[in-house]
Write a protein that holds these residues in place. Structure first.
Motif, mmCIF file in Angstrom:
data_model
loop_
_atom_site.group_PDB
_atom_site.id
_atom_site.type_symbol
_atom_site.label_atom_id
_atom_site.label_comp_id
_atom_site.label_asym_id
_atom_site.label_seq_id
_atom_site.Cartn_x
_atom_site.Cartn_y
_atom_site.Cartn_z
ATOM 1 N N PHE A 137 -118.251 -19.267 53.619
ATOM 2 C CA PHE A 137 -118.190 -19.593 52.195
ATOM 3 C C PHE A 137 -117.867 -21.078 52.027
ATOM 4 N N GLY A 138 -118.095 -21.591 50.832
ATOM 5 C CA GLY A 138 -117.730 -22.971 50.553
ATOM 6 C C GLY A 138 -118.023 -23.328 49.110
ATOM 7 N N ASP A 139 -117.495 -24.457 48.664
ATOM 8 C CA ASP A 139 -117.759 -24.914 47.292
ATOM 9 C C ASP A 139 -119.005 -25.802 47.276
ATOM 10 N N PHE A 140 -120.013 -25.366 48.012
ATOM 11 C CA PHE A 140 -121.208 -26.161 48.303
ATOM 12 C C PHE A 140 -121.811 -26.888 47.105
ATOM 13 N N ALA A 141 -121.996 -26.175 46.004
ATOM 14 C CA ALA A 141 -122.753 -26.743 44.878
ATOM 15 C C ALA A 141 -121.877 -27.260 43.751
ATOM 16 N N ASP A 142 -120.576 -27.270 43.935
ATOM 17 C CA ASP A 142 -119.662 -27.642 42.850
ATOM 18 C C ASP A 142 -119.923 -29.056 42.331
ATOM 19 N N LYS A 143 -119.905 -30.030 43.217
ATOM 20 C CA LYS A 143 -120.117 -31.425 42.818
ATOM 21 C C LYS A 143 -121.533 -31.632 42.292
ATOM 22 N N LEU A 144 -122.486 -30.959 42.908
ATOM 23 C CA LEU A 144 -123.878 -31.066 42.477
ATOM 24 C C LEU A 144 -124.035 -30.619 41.026
ATOM 25 N N ILE A 145 -123.505 -29.453 40.715
ATOM 26 C CA ILE A 145 -123.672 -28.877 39.380
ATOM 27 C C ILE A 145 -122.899 -29.651 38.317
ATOM 28 N N ASN A 146 -121.674 -30.011 38.638
ATOM 29 C CA ASN A 146 -120.791 -30.585 37.622
ATOM 30 C C ASN A 146 -120.895 -32.099 37.454
ATOM 31 N N LYS A 147 -121.403 -32.792 38.466
ATOM 32 C CA LYS A 147 -121.465 -34.250 38.373
ATOM 33 C C LYS A 147 -122.865 -34.816 38.627
ATOM 34 N N GLU A 148 -123.437 -34.483 39.768
ATOM 35 C CA GLU A 148 -124.689 -35.126 40.185
ATOM 36 C C GLU A 148 -125.890 -34.694 39.348
ATOM 37 N N TYR A 149 -126.006 -33.415 39.093
ATOM 38 C CA TYR A 149 -127.142 -32.912 38.317
ATOM 39 C C TYR A 149 -127.131 -33.440 36.879
ATOM 40 N N PRO A 150 -125.995 -33.399 36.177
ATOM 41 C CA PRO A 150 -125.974 -33.978 34.827
ATOM 42 C C PRO A 150 -126.350 -35.463 34.809
ATOM 43 N N LYS A 151 -125.894 -36.211 35.816
ATOM 44 C CA LYS A 151 -126.244 -37.638 35.897
ATOM 45 C C LYS A 151 -127.739 -37.817 36.113
ATOM 46 N N TRP A 152 -128.325 -36.953 36.939
ATOM 47 C CA TRP A 152 -129.768 -37.018 37.200
ATOM 48 C C TRP A 152 -130.553 -36.737 35.921
ATOM 49 N N LEU A 153 -130.114 -35.736 35.165
ATOM 50 C CA LEU A 153 -130.775 -35.421 33.899
ATOM 51 C C LEU A 153 -130.710 -36.608 32.945
ATOM 52 N N GLU A 154 -129.524 -37.201 32.847
ATOM 53 C CA GLU A 154 -129.325 -38.329 31.933
ATOM 54 C C GLU A 154 -130.135 -39.546 32.363
ATOM 55 N N LYS A 155 -130.101 -39.843 33.649
ATOM 56 C CA LYS A 155 -130.815 -41.010 34.176
ATOM 57 C C LYS A 155 -132.312 -40.921 33.904
ATOM 58 N N ASN A 156 -132.853 -39.724 34.050
ATOM 59 C CA ASN A 156 -134.295 -39.540 33.892
ATOM 60 C C ASN A 156 -134.695 -39.039 32.504
ATOM 61 N N ILE A 178 -131.052 -30.370 50.115
ATOM 62 C CA ILE A 178 -132.458 -30.494 49.723
ATOM 63 C C ILE A 178 -132.568 -30.984 48.278
ATOM 64 N N ILE A 179 -131.763 -30.400 47.399
ATOM 65 C CA ILE A 179 -131.787 -30.810 45.988
ATOM 66 C C ILE A 179 -131.409 -32.282 45.851
ATOM 67 N N ARG A 180 -130.384 -32.696 46.576
ATOM 68 C CA ARG A 180 -129.959 -34.105 46.510
ATOM 69 C C ARG A 180 -131.081 -35.036 46.968
ATOM 70 N N PHE A 181 -131.812 -34.623 47.988
ATOM 71 C CA PHE A 181 -132.930 -35.446 48.455
ATOM 72 C C PHE A 181 -134.023 -35.510 47.387
ATOM 73 N N LEU A 182 -134.325 -34.375 46.773
ATOM 74 C CA LEU A 182 -135.350 -34.352 45.725
ATOM 75 C C LEU A 182 -134.944 -35.219 44.533
ATOM 76 N N MET A 183 -133.655 -35.292 44.249
ATOM 77 C CA MET A 183 -133.196 -36.091 43.112
ATOM 78 C C MET A 183 -133.343 -37.594 43.355
ATOM 79 N N LEU A 184 -133.591 -37.980 44.615
ATOM 80 C CA LEU A 184 -133.855 -39.389 44.926
ATOM 81 C C LEU A 184 -135.300 -39.774 44.621
ATOM 82 N N GLN A 185 -136.153 -38.764 44.477
ATOM 83 C CA GLN A 185 -137.584 -39.006 44.389
ATOM 84 C C GLN A 185 -138.049 -39.228 42.947
ATOM 85 N N PRO A 186 -139.223 -39.853 42.794
ATOM 86 C CA PRO A 186 -139.801 -39.970 41.454
ATOM 87 C C PRO A 186 -139.965 -38.582 40.841
ATOM 88 N N VAL A 187 -139.685 -38.474 39.563
ATOM 89 C CA VAL A 187 -139.723 -37.164 38.909
ATOM 90 C C VAL A 187 -141.159 -36.794 38.546
#
Length: 339
Positions: free
Chosen positions: A316-335, A222-231
């Protein structure tokens, strides 16, 4: 004049030939498509849809016996086929593939509730099938297809313009539903549940071992989908709040491993100082990891779960690892957004 005529004939011949090019997988998907426009994950005899199987007489008979009640967006059904057909059309220009994909897109638009949510099945409304369903990324898969249609991305620029306009509206309704269903704890947004009552939009349970809870894997999608949208302020708050929740509720020092013993999956939770994981489900109020069992009981100790469910479900799983460490920082920087 002859040169121009020859060029025209060559162009026409090429167009005709390209329209007749067939893609093996796409051809099978045309056969499996249900009259309503969607696809099933199972046939009428409960056998799983398997595109690797040859279309012999027995299988064709089973496919023909499968009705619209099997149409679903569960287990990637319908979105998988639409994506594959659009890809096949982009390489073959076979109009039947585009026509089939557009029929599938129309099905997604048809099944969406007025509140923006998507049921797991349509028109079948039995049991939990009518619930607004994030489980296994069902709703997000559907919205991603419609987003690609609306934006003309990933080869979806060929889709009929009327469907594009309808898809834009559907995506906005979907985003509104996502924002409404983000679970609040003392007024603070957290993440999302797996499924919701289609009328009240309150978290709901599904199968016996899927209790009302916060669902980590689906929330990452869901978060990944929201990150595709206009902020917008609402989208920004939603994403930041969800990522904050993931950071606060990670499980450090454990890994979750799957191995095969006598052909059966064995899942173990083991100490590992270098590992970070999340439980699949968390208590909706306390944020404690929880586990559902076949008998409908809820456990807070993984070792108390029955052996069948412990090894038959991914807890269990490492579900949010890539999101937190790579994708989210890139989203912050991009926007150009500060954390």
């Amino acid at each position: 004049m002859k040169l121009k005529l020859s060029a025209a004939v060559f162009s026409l011949t090429t167009a005709v030939l390209s329209a007749q090019i067939k893609d093996t997988l796409a051809e099978k998907m045309l056969v499996y498509q249900l009259p309503i426009g969607g696809w099933g994950k199972q046939l009428d005899d409960k056998s799983v849809v398997n595109y690797n199987l040859p279309l012999d007489k027995d299988l064709l008979k089973k496919i023909k016996a499968t009705g619209d009640d099997h149409a679903t967006i569960d287990n990637n059904a319908t979105s998988r086929e639409i994506n594959a057909l659009i890809k096949a059309y982009s390489t073959t220009k076979n109009p039947e593939y585009l026509k089939s994909a557009e029929k599938g897109i129309s099905y997604l638009l048809l099944m969406q509730y007025k509140n923006g949510g998507f049921p797991q099945y349509y028109p079948n409304s039995g049991l939990y099938r009518k619930q607004v369903t994030y489980n296994d990324n069902a709703m997000i898969n559907a919205l991603t297809v419609l987003y690609n249609v609306a934006e003309g991305k990933n080869d979806f620029d060929v889709v009929d313009s009327k469907l594009k306009e309808k898809s834009k509206i559907a995506v906005q309704k979907g985003i509104e539903c996502i924002l409404k269903t983000q679970v609040l704890q003392k007024g603070n947004p957290t993440i999302w549940g797996d499924q919701y009552n289609e009328i009240t939009l309150q978290p709901d349970k599904a199968r016996a071992f899927e209790p009302i809870s916060l669902a980590t894997g689906e929330s990452v999608g869901i978060i990944r989908f929201l990150m595709l949208q206009p902020v917008t302020p609402e989208v920004e708050k939603s994403i930041k709040s969800a990522v904050k929740w993931f950071k606060q509720n990670k499980i450090e020092g454990y890994s979750y491993n799957v191995s095969k013993v006598n052909g059966k999956a064995v899942r173990t939770l083991a100490e590992d100082k270098n590992s970070v994981i999340w439980a699949r489900f968390y208590d909706i109020n306390s944020n404690k990891p929880l586990f559902g069992d076949r008998d409908g009981s809820v456990k807070y100790n993984y070792n108390e779960v029955s052996e069948e469910r412990r090894n038959g479900y991914s807890w269990f799983g490492d579900f949010a690892d890539k999101l937190i460490n790579k994708e989210y920082p890139k989203w912050l920087e991009k926007n150009k957004i500060s954390e």
